[in-house]
Enzyme design. Structure first.
Site, PDB file in Angstrom:
ATOM      1  N   LYS A 198       0.799  -1.140   0.081  1.00  0.00           N
ATOM      2  CA  LYS A 198      -0.102  -0.003  -0.144  1.00  0.00           C
ATOM      3  C   LYS A 198       0.821   1.178  -0.030  1.00  0.00           C
ATOM      4  O   LYS A 198       1.843   1.273   0.818  1.00  0.00           O
ATOM      5  CB  LYS A 198      -1.064   0.278   1.106  1.00  0.00           C
ATOM      6  CG  LYS A 198      -1.695   1.238   1.217  1.00  0.00           C
ATOM      7  CD  LYS A 198      -2.830   1.168   2.241  1.00  0.00           C
ATOM      8  CE  LYS A 198      -3.555   2.486   2.545  1.00  0.00           C
ATOM      9  NZ  LYS A 198      -4.615   2.535   3.578  1.00  0.00           N
ATOM     10  N   LYS A 251      -2.285  -1.650  -3.785  1.00  0.00           N
ATOM     11  CA  LYS A 251      -2.993  -0.357  -3.881  1.00  0.00           C
ATOM     12  C   LYS A 251      -2.224   1.084  -3.628  1.00  0.00           C
ATOM     13  O   LYS A 251      -1.329   0.973  -3.108  1.00  0.00           O
ATOM     14  CB  LYS A 251      -3.837  -0.455  -2.325  1.00  0.00           C
ATOM     15  CG  LYS A 251      -4.894   0.791  -2.233  1.00  0.00           C
ATOM     16  CD  LYS A 251      -5.450   0.651  -0.879  1.00  0.00           C
ATOM     17  CE  LYS A 251      -6.041   2.046  -0.467  1.00  0.00           C
ATOM     18  NZ  LYS A 251      -6.039   2.293   0.665  1.00  0.00           N
TER      19      LYS A 251
END
Ligand code: PBG
Ligand code: ZN
Length: 326
Positions: A198, A251
């Site tokens: 992330k 992400k």
């Protein structure tokens, strides 16, 4: 011209193209994010995400039921609590906004897979993803005490009936701690989908409007990853796999397709991609102006995720995608 190889032969009709298509999309590929709020009655539009709403519990049930009926297999829940503090008390509260929503969803829609985002930012008065100390106004997020709260939060979600918990905080060691916490509490079968790679991203802006979780001071760069780093992303995923992640996530999505590919190749685990709020907002803005065709552009992006190796796609278009594919 005599040509042995004429690649166009296989493109000459829709039927032939379908016969040799390498990547297909199906309803089971999608996870729909939903925002449940304790602060509103009914629904409230999110300005930067046309078509996305904060929902009270009844509206959440309605939208989830409608999506499920249309063919969506899974939702991921984000909660907006009535009250916030510096210890994210509501994140792990038995009667917290997410815990209550999960119980109702699992009772009324038992066939729908319920994933919960496990983080503290929505529950912290300062909006950071962990316990934060401010030194001269500069936030310092403490790792290990934050992990304890994340474990309690994940276990409370599992107790409410969540099928999958998805830690999104990027604290070190949280996947292993959550696995141990779930197992100790008897939730051996609760799946962990870790936000493993992330990145600190400008593309989360609209989400923070929707979840009311923007940090009041500073940014998340001391815990989320630097967007320049791919090898570090591989190391992050390696740790989460070693700690017991069942599914790993990349992400944001589109700007990080190289990592979807490398992570899937390297680890071979079920790999999810989160097509984040900013990706949604930019394409929406263009389609609303008539500059791009929404359905074609969205499905092309979704196909790109799968072509890159994603097995699961978290997208605010999940509902529309299953409709378009039906
Ligand atoms: C919470 C969380 C965020 C997103 C998912 N979980 C925001 C953030 O890290 O600031 C972003 C999702 C999106 O932008 O669609 N930590
Ligand atoms: Zn967070």
């Amino acid at each position: 011209m005599n040509l042995l190889r004429r690649p166009r032969r296989l493109r000459s009709s829709p039927q032939l193209r379908a016969l040799v298509r390498e990547t297909t999309l199906g309803a089971a590929d999608f996870i729909l994010p939903l925002f449940v709020s304790e602060k509103i009655k009914g629904r409230a539009a999110v300005a930067s995400m046309p078509g996305v709403f904060q929902l009270d519990e009844d509206e959440l049930l309605k939208d989830a039921a409608e999506a499920h009926k249309a063919g969506v297999h899974a939702v991921i829940l984000f909660g907006i609590p009535a009250g916030k503090d510096e210890r994210a008390t509501q994140a792990c509260a038995e009667n917290g906004v997410v815990q209550r929503a999960v119980r109702r969803l699992k009772r009324e829609l038992p066939g729908l897979i319920v994933v919960t985002d496990v983080c503290l930012c929505e529950y912290m008065s300062h909006g950071h993803c962990g316990i934060t100390e401010f030194r001269e106004g500069v936030p310092h997020v403490h790792n290990d005490p934050s992990v304890e709260l994340l474990v309690a939060t994940a276990v409370s979600h599992a107790r409410a009936g969540a099928d999958v918990v998805a830690p999104s905080d990027m604290m070190d060691g949280r996947v292993g701690a959550i696995r141990a916490g779930l197992d100790d509490a008897g939730f051996h079968d609760t799946v962990i989908m870790s936000y493993a790679a992330k990145f600190a991203s400008a593309f989360y802006g609209p989400f923070r409007d929707a979840a009311e979780s923007a940090p009041s001071a500073g940014d998340r760069r001391a815990y989320q990853m630097d967007s320049a780093n791919a090898l570090e992303a591989l190391r992050e995923v390696e740790l989460d796999v070693a700690e017991g992640a069942d599914i790993v996530m990349v992400k944001p999505g589109l700007p990080y397709l190289d990592l979807v590919w490398r992570i899937k190749e390297r680890f071979g685990l079920p790999t999810a991609v989160f097509s984040v709020s900013g990706e949604y907002a930019m394409l929406k803005a263009a389609t609303e102006r008539g500059w791009l065709d929404e359905r074609a552009a969205v499905l092309e992006q979704m196909t790109a995720f799968k072509r890159a190796g994603a097995d699961l796609i978290i997208t605010y278009w999940a509902r529309q995608c299953v409709g378009w594919l039906a």
